[in-house]
Design an enzyme around this catalytic site. Sequence first.
Site, short mmCIF file in Angstrom:
data_model
loop_
_atom_site.label_atom_id
_atom_site.label_comp_id
_atom_site.label_asym_id
_atom_site.label_seq_id
_atom_site.Cartn_x
_atom_site.Cartn_y
_atom_site.Cartn_z
N LYS A 82 -3.34 -1.20 4.03
CA LYS A 82 -3.58 -1.68 5.38
C LYS A 82 -4.82 -1.01 5.99
O LYS A 82 -5.69 -1.68 6.54
CB LYS A 82 -2.34 -1.41 6.24
N ASP A 107 0.02 -5.47 8.77
CA ASP A 107 0.93 -4.43 9.24
C ASP A 107 2.26 -5.08 9.58
O ASP A 107 2.48 -6.24 9.27
CB ASP A 107 0.34 -3.73 10.47
#
Length: 213
Positions: free
Chosen positions: A121, A139
């Site tokens: 991420k 996320d």
Amino acid sequence: MTKQQRYQFVLDYFEKHNPGAETELIYHNPYQLLVAVILSAQCTDKRVNMTTPAIFEKYPDIKSLSHAAFDELFPLIKSISYPNNKAKHLIGMARMVMEDFDGEIPDTVPELIKLPGVGRKTANVVTSVVYHQPNMAVDTHVFRVAARVGLTQNAKTPLQAEQQLVRHIPKEKIYRAHHWLILHGRYICVARNPKCDQCGIRKACKYYAHLTG
DNA sequence: ATCCCGAGGG
DNA sequence: CCCTCTGGAT
């Protein structure tokens, strides 16, 4: 509604009703962004922004951070989540950048992921924001919203969701789409009891369709 | 109590 | 795959 139409509707809607410039991480170069994103895990951007000025003053670049003492860095971030891990990660990250990447923040996801404290991420955020690569950072918000709306199908991991999203979103919109989905997830499509009555994309939403029969 | 733009380790 | 890390706001 086909998947293509669903994407079209959602992207058009957000383009017109931009959820807006919300509180975002404050940074002035790749080094600062990388540090800020590492710190942002399970923590609001606002709180990260309160801590970063002192960090960047004491450690203005990757080299100075690589020489940081844990006991001096820790107090600067102890008011955010997981200060122990993050202090360790920041110093380890800086050292690896110095030793393995000649002091330059890497510009590819596979390289960034090698750094301590940098997962997929974070790597996607850095490469998309700083280096303008068409990467989608997934996320919890993006993962949840995309699954609910039906932008992703049977995605079991963030990586699977990422691959499906990237396949369907025009390159130039990927980063904005990332942000739109996050803000939508934060304020409307919240984890528990999503506010479908306030949702502008519900007519393209599988979850809402299922909800209303 | 629950949530914040997760990552590493077992 | 699940567990841990672990602070502050709401």
